[in-house]
Design a protein around this motif. Structure first.
Motif, PDB file in Angstrom:
ATOM      1  N   LYS A 530      62.176 116.888  55.208  1.00 42.25           N
ATOM      2  CA  LYS A 530      61.144 117.015  54.169  1.00 42.25           C
ATOM      3  C   LYS A 530      60.052 117.988  54.605  1.00 42.25           C
ATOM      4  O   LYS A 530      59.552 118.770  53.798  1.00 42.25           O
ATOM      5  CB  LYS A 530      60.539 115.642  53.861  1.00 42.25           C
ATOM      6  N   ASP A 534      58.986 121.505  52.763  1.00 45.26           N
ATOM      7  CA  ASP A 534      57.601 121.735  52.349  1.00 45.26           C
ATOM      8  C   ASP A 534      57.043 122.999  52.984  1.00 45.26           C
ATOM      9  O   ASP A 534      56.518 123.887  52.306  1.00 45.26           O
ATOM     10  CB  ASP A 534      56.755 120.519  52.734  1.00 45.26           C
ATOM     11  N   GLU A 539      58.588 123.159  48.883  1.00 47.01           N
ATOM     12  CA  GLU A 539      59.073 122.023  48.098  1.00 47.01           C
ATOM     13  C   GLU A 539      58.645 120.711  48.744  1.00 47.01           C
ATOM     14  O   GLU A 539      58.958 120.447  49.894  1.00 47.01           O
ATOM     15  CB  GLU A 539      60.607 122.054  48.005  1.00 47.01           C
ATOM     16  N   LYS A 540      57.936 119.877  47.984  1.00 49.04           N
ATOM     17  CA  LYS A 540      57.562 118.552  48.467  1.00 49.04           C
ATOM     18  C   LYS A 540      58.563 117.543  47.909  1.00 49.04           C
ATOM     19  O   LYS A 540      58.701 117.408  46.698  1.00 49.04           O
ATOM     20  CB  LYS A 540      56.141 118.195  48.026  1.00 49.04           C
TER      21      LYS A 540
END
Length: 541
Positions: A530, A534, A539-540
């Motif tokens: 993740k 990010d 992208e979260k």
């Protein structure tokens, strides 16, 4: 900025050959400056605005229609199409604006008012053109006007300018993707971005300041979402960066390098390097784009594999960096503390406490002689053992520990541990500095860790079960498995087998213990994934 990534500079008499450039410069993927590289171009003298260059360009291209960038945030030009638009206008109109700005500069009139432009549809153009009214000239930038394009020949607007330039000798073996003209009438700033091609930026007239960041520094620049139209641009505002939203950006300067380019100079910008460019008034540049050998050699049917390999490598680096934040100072602190305890005679008290805890536990029918004597382990191991047992007992009643534990690979959300400040610490921790159990494991050398777990398995089996099944966090599981790997490298196969028999033999369900460790370890890897999405893809998840 790492020393190995420092930009090199080459004087005119040191310019590399095509072979030297490919093997020593391009292959390193590090920027390089070539002083006076294009001083022999016709354009160097013919396009110079101070020597009649604007008249020359108007005569050569006056009837051509070009696309200019119209910025709503001038003098800053952002790559996001929501903050600019592309407008068509006669090249002669743009040159006229340049002449007006040049006259203003020479006159030095402080009260000079730039002529404005108004939008009007020209019957000879398929798109709106700009003539004189409601748009200020400094809002226009002739950006990426094609002189040559291998993929879209029909979009080439300025092909006639090829006669005034020459491909540098060290690029003669490259298959060029495009040659573009960049020209601004007033000072301008571009947003930080990277190109999907190798780039040679050549300054024909004026001056540019280029700030560069290596691809690895992209988390500091918060690249836009990978699926967006401006995915190669930074999200950070140049005029008023908000560090409360983009906290890493406050340290972006530590990873950057700055280059000043004058007329005649050229800068090699490798693909993927972020760069932010400030241009002086009436600056003219030409750039060459070509595909890197790496990208050219990639087979499409291998993309999925490369994607997985690269993601995994970035995840591994993210996990290593997360653990590297805990310095060796923690290990040294534990050693000093253990020595102080030994010197101050506190070992007896610590052993007494552990003996008391041991007597209260269900030892699964073990006889006293089967227990490991606490006196046989070193001070650091004893200190760590005491701290681990205390942490477990602080969060679970000793009476509860005495009851048979239900072996399960799931986590009991009721169980938690308090740190020194009384703060509840859950089993969902990913940061080493927040997890007291992980910090203890991290400070132990492999031999000391082995000692601690052997003693726990013999003397505190229920405590060990609670620790592994219920209190081991994702970062704790990652630390534990790395320590096991280190231990395996330093012990014989026979000793390894004995240790794991003792360790897992303390559990009613050995497979549940393995599952608990692996499940938490995978959660740590998931968090690293993740973080990568990010930091590098915007992208979260």
């Amino acid at each position: 900025m790492e020393e190995s990534l420092e930009i090199r500079s080459f004087e005119f008499d040191q310019l590399p050959s095509a072979t030297q450039f490919a093997s020593q410069i391009e292959s390193s993927n590090i920027p390089a400056v070539f002083k006076g590289c294009i001083k022999d171009w016709k354009a160097f003298s013919n396009w110079n605005p101070t020597e009649g260059g604007l008249d020359y360009l108007q005569e050569r291209l006056g009837t051509s229609v070009v696309e200019a960038m119209l910025s709503r945030t001038a003098p800053i030009f952002y790559g996001d199409i929501r903050r600019h638009e592309r407008v068509a206008l006669p090249f002669s109109t743009f040159i006229g604006l340049c002449k007006q700005h040049k006259q203003k500069m020479y006159d030095g009139c402080d009260d000079y008012v730039e002529p404005e432009l108004h939008r009007q549809v020209d019957s000879n153009l398929e798109s709106p053109s700009l003539l004189s009214g409601d748009v200020a000239p400094q809002q226009l930038y002739l950006a990426q006007a094609p002189i040559m394009s291998a993929e879209n020949e029909e979009t080439v607007q300025l092909e006639t300018l090829k006669e005034d330039i020459a491909t540098p000798a060290f690029l003669e073996t490259k298959k060029l993707a495009a040659i573009n003209l960049w020209m601004n009438n007033a000072k301008s700033k571009s947003s930080a971005h990277y190109d999907p091609h190798h780039n040679l930026l050549c300054i024909v007239a004026g001056c540019k300041q280029v700030v560069l960041w290596p691809p690895a520094a992209s988390p500091m620049l918060y690249p836009m979402s990978v699926y967006g139209e401006a995915s190669n641009h930074s999200s950070i505002s140049l005029e008023n960066p908000d560090f409360s939203i983009y906290p890493r950006a406050e340290h972006s300067g530590e990873y950057s390098q700055k280059v000043i380019l004058h007329a005649g100079d050229a800068l090699f910008i490798p693909e993927g390097w972020f760069h932010q460019v400030d241009s002086d008034d009436l600056t003219i540049a030409v750039n060459f784009w070509w595909r890197s050998s790496i990208m050219s050699s990639l087979s499409e049917h291998m993309d999925a594999y490369y994607l997985r390999r690269i993601l995994r490598r970035m995840m591994d680096r993210e996990m290593n960096q997360a653990l590297a934040k805990a310095s060796s100072a923690d290990r040294e602190r534990l050693k000093r503390h253990a020595c102080e305890i030994h010197t101050n005679g506190e070992l007896d008290s610590m052993e007494h406490d552990l003996d008391q805890s041991c007597q209260k536990q269900d030892l699964k029918g073990k006889e006293p002689q089967q227990r490991i004597l606490l006196q046989k382990i070193g001070p650091c191991s004893l200190q760590a053992l005491h701290d681990l047992v205390s942490l477990v007992h602080d969060c679970v009643n000793v009476a509860d520990i005495n009851q048979p534990m239900q072996s399960s690979s799931t986590f009991n959300s009721e169980l938690n541990v308090k740190n020194d400040n009384g703060k509840i610490m859950t089993t969902e921790m990913f940061h080493l500095e927040d997890d007291p159990i992980a910090k203890i494991l991290w400070t132990l050398e492999p031999h000391a860790l082995q000692e601690v777990f052997v003693v726990m398995a013999h003397n505190f089996p229920r405590t060990l079960e609670v620790l592994i099944l219920h209190l081991l966090s994702p970062v704790g599981a990652e630390v534990l498995t790395r320590k096991f790997d280190d231990m395996d490298q330093k012990t014989s196969e026979e000793d390894r087998k004995k240790f794991y028999q003792v360790f897992y033999g303390a559990f009613d369900d050995q497979f549940a213990a393995m599952d608990a460790i692996l499940n938490q370890k995978e959660l740590f890897a998931l968090q690293a994934f993740k973080n990568v999405m990010d930091k590098y893809l915007g992208e979260k998840l």
